[in-house]
Scaffold this motif. Structure first.
Motif, PDB file in Angstrom:
ATOM      1  N   THR A 142      -7.060  28.667  -8.975  1.00  0.00           N
ATOM      2  CA  THR A 142      -5.790  28.871  -8.136  1.00  0.00           C
ATOM      3  C   THR A 142      -4.861  27.772  -7.826  1.00  0.00           C
ATOM      4  OG1 THR A 142      -7.275  30.415  -6.668  1.00  0.00           O
ATOM      5  CG2 THR A 142      -5.388  29.586  -5.682  1.00  0.00           C
ATOM      6  N   LYS A 143      -5.466  26.518  -7.953  1.00  0.00           N
ATOM      7  CA  LYS A 143      -4.487  25.427  -8.172  1.00  0.00           C
ATOM      8  C   LYS A 143      -3.606  25.341  -9.448  1.00  0.00           C
ATOM      9  CE  LYS A 143      -7.001  21.839  -6.677  1.00  0.00           C
ATOM     10  NZ  LYS A 143      -7.798  20.659  -6.743  1.00  0.00           N
ATOM     11  N   TRP A 144      -4.517  25.844 -10.629  1.00  0.00           N
ATOM     12  CA  TRP A 144      -3.819  25.787 -11.973  1.00  0.00           C
ATOM     13  C   TRP A 144      -2.356  26.726 -11.651  1.00  0.00           C
ATOM     14  CZ3 TRP A 144      -1.458  24.481 -15.959  1.00  0.00           C
ATOM     15  CH2 TRP A 144      -0.965  25.411 -16.797  1.00  0.00           C
ATOM     16  N   GLN A 145      -2.740  28.125 -11.079  1.00  0.00           N
ATOM     17  CA  GLN A 145      -1.699  29.128 -11.107  1.00  0.00           C
ATOM     18  C   GLN A 145      -0.609  28.526 -10.206  1.00  0.00           C
ATOM     19  OE1 GLN A 145      -1.504  31.559 -12.680  1.00  0.00           O
ATOM     20  NE2 GLN A 145      -3.423  31.944 -13.526  1.00  0.00           N
ATOM     21  N   LEU A 146      -0.791  27.844  -9.199  1.00  0.00           N
ATOM     22  CA  LEU A 146       0.069  27.342  -7.894  1.00  0.00           C
ATOM     23  C   LEU A 146       0.995  26.338  -8.763  1.00  0.00           C
ATOM     24  CD1 LEU A 146       1.449  26.937  -5.209  1.00  0.00           C
ATOM     25  CD2 LEU A 146      -0.215  24.987  -4.853  1.00  0.00           C
ATOM     26  N   LEU A 147       0.292  25.317  -9.884  1.00  0.00           N
ATOM     27  CA  LEU A 147       0.727  24.361 -10.330  1.00  0.00           C
ATOM     28  C   LEU A 147       2.042  24.939 -11.241  1.00  0.00           C
ATOM     29  CD1 LEU A 147       1.454  21.006 -10.364  1.00  0.00           C
ATOM     30  CD2 LEU A 147      -0.670  21.146 -11.882  1.00  0.00           C
ATOM     31  N   SER A 148       1.417  25.847 -12.316  1.00  0.00           N
ATOM     32  CA  SER A 148       2.091  26.237 -13.207  1.00  0.00           C
ATOM     33  C   SER A 148       3.393  27.257 -12.580  1.00  0.00           C
ATOM     34  CB  SER A 148       1.102  27.252 -14.155  1.00  0.00           C
ATOM     35  OG  SER A 148       1.729  27.624 -15.307  1.00  0.00           O
ATOM     36  N   ARG A 149       3.206  27.673 -11.616  1.00  0.00           N
ATOM     37  CA  ARG A 149       4.257  28.595 -11.188  1.00  0.00           C
ATOM     38  C   ARG A 149       5.542  28.024 -10.573  1.00  0.00           C
ATOM     39  NH1 ARG A 149       8.240  30.742  -9.061  1.00  0.00           N
ATOM     40  NH2 ARG A 149       8.280  32.339  -7.364  1.00  0.00           N
ATOM     41  N   PHE A 150       5.233  26.684 -10.203  1.00  0.00           N
ATOM     42  CA  PHE A 150       6.370  25.972  -9.899  1.00  0.00           C
ATOM     43  C   PHE A 150       6.557  24.989 -10.627  1.00  0.00           C
ATOM     44  CE2 PHE A 150       4.971  28.303  -5.873  1.00  0.00           C
ATOM     45  CZ  PHE A 150       6.201  28.754  -5.596  1.00  0.00           C
ATOM     46  N   ALA A 151       6.275  24.627 -11.724  1.00  0.00           N
ATOM     47  CA  ALA A 151       6.472  23.407 -12.599  1.00  0.00           C
ATOM     48  C   ALA A 151       7.840  23.109 -12.930  1.00  0.00           C
ATOM     49  CB  ALA A 151       5.559  23.533 -13.823  1.00  0.00           C
ATOM     50  N   GLY A 152       8.518  24.254 -13.064  1.00  0.00           N
ATOM     51  CA  GLY A 152       9.908  24.039 -13.647  1.00  0.00           C
ATOM     52  C   GLY A 152      10.910  23.741 -12.277  1.00  0.00           C
ATOM     53  N   TYR A 153      10.231  23.450 -11.259  1.00  0.00           N
ATOM     54  CA  TYR A 153      11.057  22.976 -10.001  1.00  0.00           C
ATOM     55  C   TYR A 153      10.165  21.784  -9.343  1.00  0.00           C
ATOM     56  CZ  TYR A 153      12.096  27.953 -10.313  1.00  0.00           C
ATOM     57  OH  TYR A 153      12.475  29.205 -10.780  1.00  0.00           O
ATOM     58  N   GLN A 171       0.428  35.443  -3.220  1.00  0.00           N
ATOM     59  CA  GLN A 171       1.315  36.624  -3.859  1.00  0.00           C
ATOM     60  C   GLN A 171       2.566  36.747  -3.583  1.00  0.00           C
ATOM     61  OE1 GLN A 171      -0.216  39.265  -6.053  1.00  0.00           O
ATOM     62  NE2 GLN A 171      -1.783  38.003  -6.748  1.00  0.00           N
ATOM     63  N   LYS A 172       2.614  36.534  -2.280  1.00  0.00           N
ATOM     64  CA  LYS A 172       4.077  36.520  -1.593  1.00  0.00           C
ATOM     65  C   LYS A 172       4.947  35.690  -2.313  1.00  0.00           C
ATOM     66  CE  LYS A 172       4.379  37.202   2.855  1.00  0.00           C
ATOM     67  NZ  LYS A 172       4.091  37.082   4.414  1.00  0.00           N
ATOM     68  N   ILE A 173       4.617  34.474  -2.852  1.00  0.00           N
ATOM     69  CA  ILE A 173       5.550  33.333  -3.249  1.00  0.00           C
ATOM     70  C   ILE A 173       5.646  33.641  -4.812  1.00  0.00           C
ATOM     71  CG2 ILE A 173       5.879  32.096  -1.263  1.00  0.00           C
ATOM     72  CD1 ILE A 173       4.020  30.141  -2.635  1.00  0.00           C
ATOM     73  N   GLY A 174       4.858  34.517  -5.311  1.00  0.00           N
ATOM     74  CA  GLY A 174       4.886  34.632  -6.928  1.00  0.00           C
ATOM     75  C   GLY A 174       3.865  33.879  -7.694  1.00  0.00           C
ATOM     76  N   VAL A 175       2.786  33.514  -6.922  1.00  0.00           N
ATOM     77  CA  VAL A 175       1.495  32.780  -7.465  1.00  0.00           C
ATOM     78  C   VAL A 175       0.751  33.997  -7.876  1.00  0.00           C
ATOM     79  CG1 VAL A 175      -0.227  31.001  -7.472  1.00  0.00           C
ATOM     80  CG2 VAL A 175       2.086  30.772  -6.389  1.00  0.00           C
TER      81      VAL A 175
END
Length: 680
Positions: A310-321, A153-157
């Motif tokens: 959780t893995k999906w939320q992480l991957l989706s959060r940073f996909a643009g980077y 959550q601290k990194i926006g996931v």
């Protein structure tokens, strides 16, 4: 920290949003027309479809660019602000020698460079995500998952719920911890429930999208798309709709942190909070029933599914980077499928917008200095006071409100404060670590900065000088907790405010915008807050019943408008913005009329008198072309009605419009007097 609770009321959804004001030194010789008559469509009738009449020519000349899902006044000005003005500022900074570490110049230049450094991004692949993926794979219990979820959550996931920090709705001077629902990739529960073919196709495409992302990452999980859709569908079933979330009385449930934990006995809420460095004895829960149902869902869901999610939320959060393949697939689904955008912007343009998203205030400081003259700030302040005066006069003339409530409405109106252009003080962002070759780490550093800043506010006094938008933003907002209206420099440009235009155009533009934000203080949500910004009833029972009766009629009116086949406007979702539009137009019209008292009536311009030009000014602000996909998404998720209906929706209720254009009973833009709704 991503807030999941009450939101300020804003003028428009921030998409890529209009005008073309030049730099200050150029404005003396370059004039933008108040209203370009080529925007008109002479084949349309003003009294049948005012949007087509006023904007038909503009729409034909301005098809939606492939990089956009909608194209209108907001978008054009937003593009000017970012891709011309901010681009110029960033280019100047990038050319500087020996930028000192930690300075805003170093951060801006190096972040911009890191976004453009695609060679390094490709070379690193998924390596930046590996530490987090390893932690997800190592989770062996729900308690361990709670700890990891807190860290993420601290990194926006995001997850199924999260925390936010803002003023306590019932004690607006002090910041409080809030809990709110979350975790839906499609944004709103209706996407998981509707059975029409277009929504069914979105869900089908979502499954394919998740499968594709997992394939690109070389993850071996079986049927990830279906598994995640199934889980999010169950999650959505227990969540409040976006209409239900509008009622602050229903979503304000203050309790001890201990009692909060009892709602989720199988999820370690204490560890979840501890990992976020949150220390609070109390918090405000959005919906107790949701948390209880969530606890049962988490307990019944296989741990493997929760880890997959959780893995999906992480991957989706940073996909643009991440490398291009992830970025493009993320764009394909969320921009093309969901909103109809055909192509991505050029990498340089996206770099500017990403820099603006991460370091918006440092850029805003430079933007304000270069593009927002002090005389404009003084002029807007005068406009705001004019609207305040007229609003007071309107309150006095209301027939549905009694004297006791009127007195308190005046008290609230008098207490309104405002911010114009840019903040009086600027935050220190020097602790954000930015390197020219570490895009992912730069984003993490900024996320951790934002999270730390939010957490440290809990229980402390609200900073009334803080801004919720950057100066370059093409928007405006009303914050009920501060009882304030805010107008960034970004919107104080043509066609919203044009120093070279006649008063009628400006009153139909920026004055109506100011009136819109003032009216938010008295819409279905804002009217529940008193003059000090606290959630407190200041109405008599009969006056509140009269107000609710009027808003109910206006809800039903907008419910009857079909924006697309099978997709009607949600009147209950859009009521706040619709009331604000109706109020803003009314206030601006009478403010204009008041300004002309004792003066010679202005001569017509381009064949239109001042009354007609006022409404042309309003229509100009909202001219827009929109893809069907974006329109469907807006109807389901956005509290703003489509642009066309922000023009045509309120006008039939205004006798002033019908008089201006000679609209007779029976035409679409002229409702019978008995059907007209006048609130403020």
């Amino acid at each position: 920290m991503k807030s999941a609770v009450f939101r300020v009321a804003i003028l428009a959804l921030v998409v890529s949003l209009a005008g073309c004001k030049k730099e200050k030194e150029e404005t003396d010789t370059t004039k933008v027309p108040g209203f370009d008559i080529s925007s008109l469509d002479s084949t349309a009738k003003a009294c049948e479809d005012f949007d087509s009449y006023a904007n038909g020519g503009w729409k034909k000349k301005n098809p939606i660019p492939g990089t956009e899902s909608r194209w209108g006044a907001f978008n054009v000005l937003d593009k000017e602000n970012k891709e011309v003005r901010l681009k110029s500022i960033i280019a100047e900074i990038a050319a500087l020698k020996d930028r000192k570490k930690g300075t805003e110049e170093q951060q801006i230049a190096d972040y911009y460079q890191s976004f453009l450094d695609t060679a390094t991004i490709e070379k690193r692949g998924l390596a930046p995500l590996k530490p987090y993926l390893d932690k997800i794979n190592a989770v062996s219990s729900l308690k361990e998952l709670a700890a990891l979820a807190g860290e993420l959550q601290k990194i926006g996931v995001t997850g199924a719920f999260g925390f936010g920090v803002e003023g306590d709705l019932k004690n607006s001077k002090i910041n409080a911890l809030y809990q709110g629902q979350g975790g839906l990739s499609l944004g709103e529960k209706s996407y998981y429930e509707r059975t029409d073919s277009s929504t069914v196709n979105v869900r089908k495409e979502f499954v394919s999208h998740v499968d594709k992302m997992f394939s690109l990452a070389a993850f071996t999980d079986a049927t990830p798309g279906k598994t995640i859709l199934d889980f999010e569908t169950k999650l959505a079933k227990h969540q409040l709709s976006n209409v239900e979330l509008r009622d602050p009385n229903k979503t304000y449930n203050k309790m001890s942190f201990e009692d909060f934990g009892k709602l989720l006995p199988d999820f370690d809420t204490k560890t979840f909070a501890d990992k976020q460095d949150i220390k609070a004895d109390t918090l405000i829960v959005q919906n107790k029933a949701y948390l209880q149902n969530l606890n049962a869902l988490l307990k019944a869901t296989p741990l493997a599914t929760l880890k997959l999610y959780t893995k999906w939320q992480l991957l989706s959060r940073f996909a643009g980077y991440l490398p291009k393949s992830f970025d493009q697939e993320d764009f394909r689904f969320f921009s093309t499928v969901m909103r109809g955008t055909k192509q991505q912007r050029a990498r340089t343009e996206r770099a500017i917008r990403s820099t603006d998203g991460l370091l918006g205030m440092p850029l805003g400081k430079l933007f304000s200095k270069k593009y927002f003259p002090e005389e404009d700030k003084k002029k807007v302040a005068e406009m705001i006071e004019n609207v305040r005066t007229v609003y007071g006069e309107r309150i006095d003339k209301l027939t549905w409100m009694g004297d006791s409530t009127k007195a308190k409405a005046h008290k609230k109106l008098k207490a309104f404060t405002y911010k114009i252009g840019y903040p009086d003080k600027w935050k220190d962002y020097s602790s954000i670590e930015i390197a020219p070759d570490k895009l992912f780490e730069n984003v993490i550093s900024a996320s951790l900065y934002g999270h730390k800043e939010a957490v440290e506010k809990i229980g402390k006094e609200v900073d009334k000088k803080e801004w919720g938008m950057t100066p370059q933003t093409v928007n405006a907002y009303y914050n009920p907790l501060n009882n304030e209206v805010v107008f960034p420099a970004g919107i104080l440009q043509p066609p919203f405010y044009n120093r070279n235009a006649d008063d009628a155009i400006n009153y139909g533009g920026i004055i109506a915008v100011i009136g819109h934000e003032f009216t938010h203080g008295f819409d279905d949500q804002g009217s529940q807050f008193d003059d000090e910004g606290n959630l407190k009833n200041w109405w008599t029972a009969s006056d509140r019943a009269n107000f609710d009766k009027l808003t109910k009629k206006y809800i039903e009116y907008f419910n009857g408008i079909e924006a697309l086949p099978g997709f009607n406007i949600n009147g209950a979702l859009t009521i706040g913005e619709n009331v604000a539009d109706l109020g803003g137009l009314t206030l601006a019209y009478y403010a204009l009329q008041k300004s002309l008292e004792g003066k010679e009536e202005p001569a017509p311009i381009d064949g239109f008198n001042w009354k007609q030009r006022f409404f042309l000014g309003w229509a100009q602000v909202w001219h827009m072309n929109t893809t069907n996909e974006a329109l469907r998404n807006q109807i389901q998720t956005d509290p703003h009605a489509p642009a066309k209906d922000r023009i045509n929706g309120p006008l039939p209720h205004l006798k002033e419009f019908q008089a201006a254009f000679g609209c007779t009973p029976g035409t679409k833009m002229a409702l019978a007097d008995s059907a007209k709704i006048v609130i403020w």
